[in-house]
Each structure stands twice: as C-alpha cells, then as structure tokens.
Design a protein around this motif. Structure first.
Motif, PDB file in Angstrom:
ATOM      1  N   MET A 104      33.877  50.175  51.949  1.00  0.00           N
ATOM      2  CA  MET A 104      32.483  49.776  52.111  1.00  0.00           C
ATOM      3  C   MET A 104      32.369  48.601  53.071  1.00  0.00           C
ATOM      4  N   TYR A 106      39.239  34.446  50.968  1.00  0.00           N
ATOM      5  CA  TYR A 106      38.604  33.906  49.755  1.00  0.00           C
ATOM      6  C   TYR A 106      39.547  33.728  48.576  1.00  0.00           C
ATOM      7  N   GLY A 110      41.041  39.416  51.395  1.00  0.00           N
ATOM      8  CA  GLY A 110      42.110  38.928  50.544  1.00  0.00           C
ATOM      9  C   GLY A 110      43.429  38.631  51.235  1.00  0.00           C
ATOM     10  N   LYS A 123      44.118  41.810  56.380  1.00  0.00           N
ATOM     11  CA  LYS A 123      42.747  42.289  56.219  1.00  0.00           C
ATOM     12  C   LYS A 123      41.771  41.492  57.091  1.00  0.00           C
ATOM     13  N   ARG A 126      44.268  46.313  45.073  1.00  0.00           N
ATOM     14  CA  ARG A 126      43.806  45.686  46.320  1.00  0.00           C
ATOM     15  C   ARG A 126      44.743  46.011  47.480  1.00  0.00           C
ATOM     16  N   GLY A 129      30.140  43.479  46.472  1.00  0.00           N
ATOM     17  CA  GLY A 129      30.608  44.593  45.644  1.00  0.00           C
ATOM     18  C   GLY A 129      31.769  44.166  44.763  1.00  0.00           C
ATOM     19  N   LEU A 134      23.305  54.063  44.634  1.00  0.00           N
ATOM     20  CA  LEU A 134      22.976  55.110  45.617  1.00  0.00           C
ATOM     21  C   LEU A 134      22.266  56.304  44.977  1.00  0.00           C
TER      22      LEU A 134
HETATM   23  N1  LIG Z   1      26.004  50.741  44.279  1.00  0.00           N
HETATM   24  C1  LIG Z   1      26.418  51.868  44.805  1.00  0.00           C
HETATM   25  O1  LIG Z   1      25.694  52.860  44.838  1.00  0.00           O
HETATM   26  C2  LIG Z   1      27.816  51.941  45.366  1.00  0.00           C
HETATM   27  C3  LIG Z   1      28.230  53.054  46.119  1.00  0.00           C
HETATM   28  C4  LIG Z   1      29.517  53.034  46.675  1.00  0.00           C
HETATM   29  C5  LIG Z   1      30.377  51.969  46.444  1.00  0.00           C
HETATM   30  N2  LIG Z   1      29.934  50.938  45.654  1.00  0.00           N
HETATM   31  C6  LIG Z   1      30.784  49.769  45.376  1.00  0.00           C
HETATM   32  O2  LIG Z   1      31.341  49.270  46.562  1.00  0.00           O
HETATM   33  C7  LIG Z   1      32.445  48.477  46.210  1.00  0.00           C
HETATM   34  C8  LIG Z   1      33.585  48.768  47.171  1.00  0.00           C
HETATM   35  O3  LIG Z   1      34.054  50.089  46.904  1.00  0.00           O
HETATM   36  P1  LIG Z   1      35.160  50.752  47.827  1.00  0.00           P
HETATM   37  O4  LIG Z   1      35.412  52.110  47.274  1.00  0.00           O
HETATM   38  O5  LIG Z   1      34.762  50.598  49.259  1.00  0.00           O
HETATM   39  O6  LIG Z   1      36.438  49.838  47.520  1.00  0.00           O
HETATM   40  P2  LIG Z   1      37.213  48.877  48.530  1.00  0.00           P
HETATM   41  O7  LIG Z   1      36.292  47.792  48.966  1.00  0.00           O
HETATM   42  O8  LIG Z   1      37.901  49.684  49.550  1.00  0.00           O
HETATM   43  O9  LIG Z   1      38.336  48.264  47.581  1.00  0.00           O
HETATM   44  C9  LIG Z   1      38.075  47.196  46.781  1.00  0.00           C
HETATM   45  C10 LIG Z   1      38.419  45.844  47.466  1.00  0.00           C
HETATM   46  O10 LIG Z   1      37.779  44.818  46.714  1.00  0.00           O
HETATM   47  C11 LIG Z   1      38.543  43.641  46.792  1.00  0.00           C
HETATM   48  N3  LIG Z   1      38.743  43.080  45.449  1.00  0.00           N
HETATM   49  C12 LIG Z   1      38.385  41.839  45.050  1.00  0.00           C
HETATM   50  N4  LIG Z   1      38.703  41.632  43.784  1.00  0.00           N
HETATM   51  C13 LIG Z   1      39.291  42.751  43.335  1.00  0.00           C
HETATM   52  C14 LIG Z   1      39.832  43.130  42.080  1.00  0.00           C
HETATM   53  N5  LIG Z   1      39.840  42.292  41.035  1.00  0.00           N
HETATM   54  N6  LIG Z   1      40.359  44.368  41.940  1.00  0.00           N
HETATM   55  C15 LIG Z   1      40.359  45.219  42.966  1.00  0.00           C
HETATM   56  N7  LIG Z   1      39.842  44.913  44.183  1.00  0.00           N
HETATM   57  C16 LIG Z   1      39.319  43.696  44.378  1.00  0.00           C
HETATM   58  C17 LIG Z   1      39.866  44.000  47.453  1.00  0.00           C
HETATM   59  O11 LIG Z   1      39.792  43.550  48.791  1.00  0.00           O
HETATM   60  P3  LIG Z   1      40.442  42.104  49.174  1.00  0.00           P
HETATM   61  O12 LIG Z   1      41.917  42.279  49.036  1.00  0.00           O
HETATM   62  O13 LIG Z   1      39.987  41.885  50.565  1.00  0.00           O
HETATM   63  O14 LIG Z   1      39.882  41.127  48.188  1.00  0.00           O
HETATM   64  C18 LIG Z   1      39.900  45.518  47.429  1.00  0.00           C
HETATM   65  O15 LIG Z   1      40.646  46.083  48.471  1.00  0.00           O
HETATM   66  C19 LIG Z   1      32.760  48.793  44.735  1.00  0.00           C
HETATM   67  O16 LIG Z   1      32.252  47.764  43.928  1.00  0.00           O
HETATM   68  C20 LIG Z   1      31.983  50.053  44.498  1.00  0.00           C
HETATM   69  O17 LIG Z   1      31.639  50.242  43.154  1.00  0.00           O
HETATM   70  C21 LIG Z   1      28.680  50.914  45.125  1.00  0.00           C
END
Ligand SMILES: NC(=O)c1ccc[n+]([C@@H]2O[C@H](COP(=O)([O-])OP(=O)(O)OC[C@H]3O[C@@H](n4cnc5c(N)ncnc54)[C@H](OP(=O)(O)O)[C@@H]3O)[C@@H](O)[C@H]2O)c1
Length: 324
Positions: A153, A192, A173, A177, A314, A216, A265
């Motif tokens: 995202m 961060y 992180g 990255k 992560r 997110g 979404l």
């Molecule tokens: N609301 C909606 O409709 C919607 C739709 C789609 C996705 N989302 C949300 O978008 C967000 C990102 O989803 P994504 O699939 O694209 O994942 P992503 O960002 O590719 O992966 C998660 C990243 O979050 C960071 N992170 C920070 N704290 C973490 C922890 N405690 N455990 C795991 N990761 C952590 C890590 O990056 P760093 O190493 O850089 O910290 C990790 O690589 C999620 O919260 C998801 O639920 C929401």
C-alpha cells in the motif's frame, strides 16, 4: 481435481491447509474462474489469526485474484469464456485454483496489464484510489505523511500522492526500505524504528504539521500520527498491522480541529457503478505509469502460510502474490 487453501480454525500459518475442493458449475449470475494469480493482503492474516471473524469456517480465505473465465452461468451478459478478469470479494474464496464468482464482481483486465499486476493491484490500487481521491482528496502542495512506505500500500500511496503534487514524508522500517520509498518519490524518509517520527515531522514541516497522515500501521503509530497533523489536518487510519488502535478521547481532535477517518474499501465499492468508476480510475493510473505493481514476493499457492509469515514479520516490500 481442484485444490485450495482451507482454513478450519483460526491460528498460526500452519492452519492454512492445502486440500481438494469441489467447484461445480456456475449458477445464475455466476462465472467459473480459473485463477492465474492471487493477491495476498494483510487482511488475510487478520482472518487467519482470528483478529477478524469475517470468514465462516471452514472456509477459503483471500479477497482478490485474477484469472480467466472458464464458463458463464445463465443470465450473465458481458463476459465470455477466455476473458481475463480480476475481482475483489469480501466473501473470500480467493486462495483456490478455481472458483465460482458473482459476475457483478468481475472486472475486465485491460490489455497491457498482466494478470499478476491485476492480482497485486486490484484491492490495493482501488484502496489507494479511495484514500487519495475520496477519503481525503490530495491537492497540489499538500504535505502528506505515509507510514510503511515501502509496503504494498505504501508504495502506491507515495507514487500516486506525488503525482497529485503533494510533498511526501515517508516512514519505513529499514535503510533498504528507505531506498525503495525514495525511488517511489518520497521527499523525506524517516526510519521510524530508530527515530521519533513525530519530532522529525515537526522539524521537517517547520512545526506546521502535515495536511493528511495515511496510517495503516495502527496501534504503534496512531497517536503519533495525530500529533503530526496541522490545524484542520486529517488522520486516515486504514489498517492495523501492529494491532488495533486503543479507544481514545474524541476531545483530542479538538486540539487542532482534526478529522479522523477509518475507511474500508468494501464500503466504497458496494454499487457496481462505484466499483467500475474506481477500477477505471485505478487501471488508468496503472496505464499512465502513475502506479505500478511491484511484486516483492511470489510463491506457489500451496505455500500461502509462508507468504503470511513474510508479511507479518515485516520482511516484504511491495506486493505478495500466490501462483496457483
Ligand atoms: N481499509 C482498507 O480498505 C484497506 C485495504 C487494503 C489494505 N489495507 C491496510 O493497508 C495496510 C498495509 O497492507 P499491505 O498488504 O500493503 O501490507 P504491507 O504494508 O506491505 O506490509 C506491512 C508493513 O507494515 C509495517 N509494519 C509496522 N509495524 C508492523 C508490525 N507490527 N507487523 C507487521 N508489519 C508492520 C512493515 O513495514 P516497515 O518494515 O517499513 O515498518 C510491513 O512491511 C494494512 O493495515 C492493511 O490492512 C486497508
């Protein structure tokens, strides 16, 4: 024989089991789809762990995939065998070699977009579109904070917000990255896990704060994101990878007349016209090179558990895709 990942009980990645399933013939209004690429979303890990109880068990997880129409049920118009489609389905069923799908959910994949890109970008691209164009319409000159900017995202948000003329402050992180976030167009990148991002944002914005924060990450960053906002700025909390946000007093928003939004979404694409409009905008953004699919991890479908481990630890940057 058709096989799928089936979840019988919630828990760790070992609960994702590779099993034979029956798919059957499409009924009225349905398509039978043979999947070619399946998108993995953080949502899938919440469902597997039991943090979300939205999949009836036993059930097949997965909210998005791309594939080819194999057969068309009675009463369906506009689709034919051989068509390439992708979809978002809040009723799940994506982690399978084949499935039945309501035709009203199918989106034709434009020429020039691969099945893998469609699987990586249907949920996440439309979510970026929702967040940047509807939840808070980003305008040129705005300062935008994006957390986890090298994630699937995060990369989309940075690229698209930059295209809209914003100045991007990104958090990530690791140093590797940080390089990815900069390549996507981030103006400033904060590590961060090492630095206090609230203090850095204050410094980078001359104490003014950002117009909008896209968060997110959830529990670990939520209050800090709120502190980063300017007067009348907006906090968009769209996920909770670090855990759910604890209850907090609404009166805290009054300190700077801030707005808090927690969008999903699924609620923005209930009507077919909404889905088509957002998909049209997202596919156009892909076609114009505004956003692109960066697949950081590609695994066979039967190894879905490993994909979850990588996402939750992560270890990934960009999208995670399963190949049937
Ligand atoms: N609301 C909606 O409709 C919607 C739709 C789609 C996705 N989302 C949300 O978008 C967000 C990102 O989803 P994504 O699939 O694209 O994942 P992503 O960002 O590719 O992966 C998660 C990243 O979050 C960071 N992170 C920070 N704290 C973490 C922890 N405690 N455990 C795991 N990761 C952590 C890590 O990056 P760093 O190493 O850089 O910290 C990790 O690589 C999620 O919260 C998801 O639920 C929401």
């Amino acid at each position: 024989m058709t096989r799928a990942i089936v979840l019988h009980e919630t828990g760790g990645p070992e609960t994702l089991r590779w099993e034979a399933i029956e798919v059957g013939e499409p009924g009225a209004g349905e398509l039978r789809i043979r999947h070619t690429a399946i998108g993995v979303n953080f949502h899938d890990t919440y469902v597997r762990s039991g943090s979300y109880r939205t999949l009836t068990l036993p059930g097949i997880p997965g909210v998005e995939a791309a594939g080819v129409v194999e057969r068309v049920g009675p009463g369906v118009s506009g689709f034919a065998p051989g068509d390439r489609i992708s979809y978002i389905n809040e009723k799940y069923g994506g982690y399978a070699e084949a499935r039945l799908l309501p035709a009203r959910l199918a989106l034709r994949i434009p020429d020039g977009i691969t099945d893998e890109a469609a699987a990586a970008l249907t949920v996440k691209g439309l979510t970026a579109c929702m967040l940047l164009r509807q939840v808070h319409a980003v305008r040129p000159g705005e300062r935008v904070l994006v957390h986890a900017a090298a994630g699937a995202m995060g990369q989309l948000l940075v690229r698209w917000a930059k295209h809209l003329g914003a100045t991007i402050i990104a958090t990530v992180g690791s140093a590797a990255k940080a390089r990815i976030a900069r390549q996507c167009g981030a103006d400033q990148v904060i590590l961060y896990r090492e630095e206090n991002f609230v203090a850095r944002v204050a410094q980078l914005t001359g104490g003014e704060g950002v117009h909008v924060a896209y968060d997110g990450v959830g529990a670990d960053t939520f209050l800090g994101s709120l502190e980063c906002l300017r007067l009348r700025g907006t906090l968009v909390n769209f996920g909770q990878v670090s855990g759910p946000v604890a209850p907090f007093p609404v009166s805290r928003l009054a300190a700077r007349s801030n707005t808090l939004v927690r969008p999903l979404l699924f609620h923005y694409i209930r009507e077919r016209a909404e889905l088509e409009a957002m998909a049209g905008e997202t596919f156009a953004a892909i076609g114009q090179g505004v956003i692109r699919a960066t697949v950081g991890l590609r695994l066979p479908l039967d190894r879905a558990g490993e994909a979850h481990v990588a996402l939750e630890s992560r270890a990934t940057s960009g999208a995670v895709v399963l190949v049937p």
